[in-house]
Every structure is written in C-alpha cells, then in structure tokens.
Design a protein around this motif. Structure first.
Motif, PDB file in Angstrom:
ATOM      1  N   ARG A 245      66.118  72.820  90.759  1.00  0.00           N
ATOM      2  CA  ARG A 245      66.801  72.725  90.166  1.00  0.00           C
ATOM      3  C   ARG A 245      68.108  72.254  90.979  1.00  0.00           C
ATOM      4  O   ARG A 245      69.152  71.900  90.629  1.00  0.00           O
ATOM      5  CB  ARG A 245      67.167  73.589  89.255  1.00  0.00           C
ATOM      6  CG  ARG A 245      65.875  73.696  87.686  1.00  0.00           C
ATOM      7  CD  ARG A 245      66.180  75.059  86.885  1.00  0.00           C
ATOM      8  NE  ARG A 245      67.055  76.393  87.966  1.00  0.00           N
ATOM      9  CZ  ARG A 245      65.521  77.363  87.214  1.00  0.00           C
ATOM     10  NH1 ARG A 245      64.937  76.821  86.880  1.00  0.00           N
ATOM     11  NH2 ARG A 245      66.465  78.238  87.615  1.00  0.00           N
ATOM     12  N   LYS A 246      67.978  73.286  91.600  1.00  0.00           N
ATOM     13  CA  LYS A 246      69.261  72.464  92.879  1.00  0.00           C
ATOM     14  C   LYS A 246      69.402  71.741  93.980  1.00  0.00           C
ATOM     15  O   LYS A 246      70.467  70.717  93.396  1.00  0.00           O
ATOM     16  CB  LYS A 246      69.391  74.265  94.177  1.00  0.00           C
ATOM     17  CG  LYS A 246      70.030  74.174  95.005  1.00  0.00           C
ATOM     18  CD  LYS A 246      70.216  75.433  96.017  1.00  0.00           C
ATOM     19  CE  LYS A 246      71.320  74.698  97.171  1.00  0.00           C
ATOM     20  NZ  LYS A 246      71.129  75.966  98.228  1.00  0.00           N
ATOM     21  N   ARG A 247      68.525  71.287  93.873  1.00  0.00           N
ATOM     22  CA  ARG A 247      68.196  70.513  94.799  1.00  0.00           C
ATOM     23  C   ARG A 247      68.594  68.357  93.814  1.00  0.00           C
ATOM     24  O   ARG A 247      69.360  67.858  94.001  1.00  0.00           O
ATOM     25  CB  ARG A 247      66.659  69.814  94.997  1.00  0.00           C
ATOM     26  CG  ARG A 247      66.633  68.693  95.935  1.00  0.00           C
ATOM     27  CD  ARG A 247      67.577  68.511  96.808  1.00  0.00           C
ATOM     28  NE  ARG A 247      67.907  66.657  97.783  1.00  0.00           N
ATOM     29  CZ  ARG A 247      68.738  66.440  98.635  1.00  0.00           C
ATOM     30  NH1 ARG A 247      69.946  67.495  98.949  1.00  0.00           N
ATOM     31  NH2 ARG A 247      68.314  65.147  99.432  1.00  0.00           N
ATOM     32  N   ALA A 248      68.127  68.567  92.349  1.00  0.00           N
ATOM     33  CA  ALA A 248      68.514  67.820  91.365  1.00  0.00           C
ATOM     34  C   ALA A 248      69.994  68.150  91.293  1.00  0.00           C
ATOM     35  O   ALA A 248      70.647  66.810  90.520  1.00  0.00           O
ATOM     36  CB  ALA A 248      68.360  68.685  89.956  1.00  0.00           C
ATOM     37  N   ILE A 249      70.494  69.202  90.480  1.00  0.00           N
ATOM     38  CA  ILE A 249      72.218  68.796  91.104  1.00  0.00           C
ATOM     39  C   ILE A 249      72.438  68.176  92.152  1.00  0.00           C
ATOM     40  O   ILE A 249      73.425  68.130  92.254  1.00  0.00           O
ATOM     41  CB  ILE A 249      72.710  70.593  90.691  1.00  0.00           C
ATOM     42  CG1 ILE A 249      71.972  71.012  88.795  1.00  0.00           C
ATOM     43  CG2 ILE A 249      73.565  70.418  90.890  1.00  0.00           C
ATOM     44  CD1 ILE A 249      72.739  73.014  89.248  1.00  0.00           C
ATOM     45  N   GLU A 250      72.247  69.285  92.999  1.00  0.00           N
ATOM     46  CA  GLU A 250      72.536  68.116  94.077  1.00  0.00           C
ATOM     47  C   GLU A 250      72.878  66.493  93.708  1.00  0.00           C
ATOM     48  O   GLU A 250      73.643  65.753  94.312  1.00  0.00           O
ATOM     49  CB  GLU A 250      72.544  68.711  95.503  1.00  0.00           C
ATOM     50  CG  GLU A 250      72.319  70.299  95.879  1.00  0.00           C
ATOM     51  CD  GLU A 250      72.023  70.957  96.991  1.00  0.00           C
ATOM     52  OE1 GLU A 250      71.305  70.057  96.895  1.00  0.00           O
ATOM     53  OE2 GLU A 250      72.400  71.545  97.264  1.00  0.00           O
ATOM     54  N   LEU A 251      71.415  65.804  94.016  1.00  0.00           N
ATOM     55  CA  LEU A 251      71.422  64.297  94.107  1.00  0.00           C
ATOM     56  C   LEU A 251      71.700  63.873  92.026  1.00  0.00           C
ATOM     57  O   LEU A 251      72.574  62.884  92.789  1.00  0.00           O
ATOM     58  CB  LEU A 251      69.645  64.243  93.542  1.00  0.00           C
ATOM     59  CG  LEU A 251      69.011  64.492  94.552  1.00  0.00           C
ATOM     60  CD1 LEU A 251      67.443  64.341  93.992  1.00  0.00           C
ATOM     61  CD2 LEU A 251      69.296  63.850  96.174  1.00  0.00           C
ATOM     62  N   LYS A 252      72.809  64.583  91.335  1.00  0.00           N
ATOM     63  CA  LYS A 252      73.507  63.900  90.836  1.00  0.00           C
ATOM     64  C   LYS A 252      74.432  63.957  90.942  1.00  0.00           C
ATOM     65  O   LYS A 252      75.600  63.291  90.345  1.00  0.00           O
ATOM     66  CB  LYS A 252      72.847  65.024  88.691  1.00  0.00           C
ATOM     67  CG  LYS A 252      73.693  64.244  88.027  1.00  0.00           C
ATOM     68  CD  LYS A 252      73.128  65.441  86.677  1.00  0.00           C
ATOM     69  CE  LYS A 252      74.292  64.672  85.343  1.00  0.00           C
ATOM     70  NZ  LYS A 252      75.800  64.753  85.724  1.00  0.00           N
TER      71      LYS A 252
END
Length: 295
Positions: free
Chosen positions: A200-207
């Motif tokens: 989830r953290k990685r997805a937020i960072e990518l967004k």
C-alpha cells in the motif's frame, strides 16, 4: 620289507618331513588387503603384519588378532539432550571410523563400538547444551564439525580415525512442536501484514510520483504556451511600433478575411448571410490587402 619295518626305518624321516611342511605352513602368513594381523610371541606383541606375504617364526609367533581396516559405521544412535534455552531434543547420530593402528585398538580398548558411541553421546549433549534450539536447527554443520573434531581427539589413543560424523535428525516432543508451529504461523501472519502494508505504501508513493509528474508536465505546457503568447505579443507590439496603427489594422483585416473564407468553405456554402458591418469589414480588409499588394 613290511609296513612295520618301513615305518620303523623311515618314521623319523617322515616325522621330520611333516614337521618341516608344518613349519613352512605356519611361517608363511598371507594378509588380505583389507586386514592387518597382530602377531604375538609368548603373549606379547611381536609385530603388525600388513597386506601381502609375511613370514613369522613358527611355533613361537602366532597371529593373535586379525583386524579389518575397512571403514566401519556405528549403528545409528539416539540420545536426549537439552539446549541452552531448556528445550529437550532427541538427536540421532551416525559415526564412521576405521582402525589405523590395530596394536593400540586391541590392547587399549575392549569394545570399540561401545566406547565410540558413549563418547559421541557425551560430546553431542555438551555441544547442544551450549546452543539455543534455533542455533541447533540452523547451525547443524557447525555442530557436526565440532562432534567430529572432539571424537577424533578422544579416540586418538585407540589407533582409530573418525572419517565422518553425521546428525541425521533432531526431534522435538509434541508440545514443543505445537508451540513452534503457533510461533511460525504468527510470524507468517506478521510478514503478510508487513508485505501488504509495504505494498500500500508503495502504491501511494507511485501515485504521488505520477501526480507530481503530471503537474510538472502541465506547468511546463502552460509555461511554453505563455512563452508563445508573449512572443506573439512582442511581434505584434514590434510591428505596431515599426509601422504604426496601420499594421495593427492590417492584421485585424487579414484575420477577418481568413474567418470569412473558412465560413465559405464549410457545409452549405452555396448561400452565405453575413451582417452588413461584416461586408464593410471585408471591403476594408480587401482594400488594405490590395494596398499592401500595390505597395
């Protein structure tokens, strides 16, 4: 000459011949490649015979022990041990050895296999007692090397070489197994939660990176558009400054002509209704274009 007279005459000769044959028979000793023979004279060690043909003194020397020098495997042994963190384990071991110096083996130890098994059991208990359960499971090779080295040192006086030492299995009681299984399941659940959170953290960072990139590109496009508009304004301003108001009127007239031409090229172009002021603007533009052309 009858048989009794023959025996009386030649009995001594036959006895001596038989004695010589027996002496030669007992003097020659053939040792197989896989053995060593320990020879005694009057109960004391006389020699150790290696593979091949050997000669001993008949009636004085005798082969007291025939020792195999092939590698041997002790029966698998299982002994209890307690780890440093007070966990009871059952350790199954196997040891391979061979006899190098039979004269030491036969005169210094009675039961070789039993002595080695007892030595291994003590060394295993001592080694496991210095390690936690996790270390026993993960550092098994280190424990094997330790057992082999200590057993080799312990049996050195017996003329024995320890060639291999193996820990075949480390077993736990059922209660300890259940506790370890619960711990393992808890650790797996924790890792799954950590992995999900990291995802989830990685997805937020990518967004966030994507939004930032889009904002940067939009700002860059606005900057380029502003630069173009500014450049066009500068060109117009320069034309007005160089040619006066007439140049501005010429540009306006030219745009009006282009607009009317575009309307005329559209659908239903046979009849076009335009306001009167548009016709006047068209006439003015035509005059200015004509005047420019004449100039």
């Amino acid at each position: 000459m009858d048989i009794n007279e023959f025996l009386a005459t030649n009995g001594v000769t036959l006895f001596l011949a038989a004695l010589v044959i027996l002496a030669v028979w007992k003097a020659v000793n053939i040792v197989p490649q896989s053995e060593k023979h320990v020879v005694e004279r009057f109960g004391r060690l006389r020699a150790v015979l290696g593979p091949g043909i050997n000669f001993i003194v008949p009636f004085l020397d005798r082969v007291a022990h025939r020792i195999s020098i092939l590698e041997r495997q002790l029966p698998n042994a299982e002994q209890d041990a307690i780890t440093k963190d007070n966990v009871l384990v059952k350790v199954e071991t196997s040891v391979f050895y061979r006899i190098l110096q039979p004269e030491k083996t036969v005169y210094r130890i009675r039961d070789v296999d039993g002595a080695i098994s007892t030595t291994v059991a003590g060394i295993v208990r001592a080694g496991i007692g210095e390690m936690d359960l996790d270390e026993v499971q993960s550092n098994r090779q280190q424990l094997i090397d330790q057992i082999k080295a200590q057993v080799a040192y312990a049996v050195e006086d017996w003329g024995i070489e320890v060639t291999r030492a193996e820990i075949l299995d480390v077993n736990l009681d059922q209660q300890t197994r259940d506790a370890m299984l619960q711990q393992l399941n808890a650790e797996r659940a924790r890792r799954a939660q950590v992995t999900e959170a990291e995802g989830r953290k990685r997805a937020i960072e990518l967004k966030a990176d994507a939004d930032l990139y889009a904002a940067q590109k939009a700002a860059e496009a606005r900057r380029i558009s502003a630069d173009a508009e500014g450049y066009a304004t500068q060109v117009v301003a320069k034309a007005i400054a160089d040619n006066g108001l007439e140049a501005a009127q010429y540009q306006v007239a030219l745009k009006q002509v282009e607009a009317l031409t575009a309307v005329g090229q559209g659908a239903g172009k046979q009849t076009i209704f335009v306001p009167a002021n548009a016709l006047e603007a068209f006439g003015d533009a035509f005059k200015m274009l004509k005047g420019k052309g004449g100039a």
